[in-house]
Design a protein around this motif. Sequence first.
Motif: not given
Length: 257
Positions: A212-217
């Motif tokens: 989800r960290k990648t999705k945040l970006i």
Amino acid sequence: MCENIKVSIVTPIYNDAKYVSETVRSVLNQTHKNFELIIIDDYSNDGSIDIVNSFNDSRIKIIRNEGNKGPAFCRNVGIKTAIGDYIAFLDGDDLWLEDKLEKQLEFMISNNYVFCCTKYGTIDENGKDLKKYVYAPKVITHKTMIRCSYVGCLTVMYKRDIHPELEIPNNITKRNDYALWLKLSECANCYFYNETTAFYRKHQKNHVSSGRKTKLIKYHTDMFMKLYGFKRMKAERYAIRNAFYYFLKKIRFVKNK
């Protein structure tokens, strides 16, 4: 001091049957009684609208979308419908403490603030207090806001006349509340009221894993492109910086009780 001030509360709901009754009651139980609760039902199919309709209170206004339009569309509709002097936000599964409106209005008016957020706590899906509380910087400028969304949607209140035509693109599917705060912060600083006024319901699916960290970006890149018309490369730079400040925020502004 604030009794004559009307607050418009914008509450989008979508399949919130499990929680919406408690949410509505947390509004109806407010010590500040001069409000309208604008509930925008985004074509729920779980009986949410029947639960809302069961409340017999003239301050509740119900709008039902003809199809599922998304939260940005719902908030835009709520803001356009609002007739209050101030506008506040509460999602269909979150909760307010009973003196939220009263205390926040007094804080804003006594200090001549027109845009404000507060400290809030977190609960799990079953309403258990997770003993985590979220703070914010004392003053959030537009420059600060564009680095990171420091405010909780369920705590925001602003004076409607600072941005009477406030609207964001309906196609911002993620981080659309952040887009609203960015537009508001172009008009006024946001001031932090250091008292718990609300509880955010944290669902297990919202846990920030490495994926989800990648999705945040990705979400922030999309938001910056649609809100400001940035080219992808510029939007990605802003989104990466935003992710960095987001995790600093988790360290500095999220505290265990």
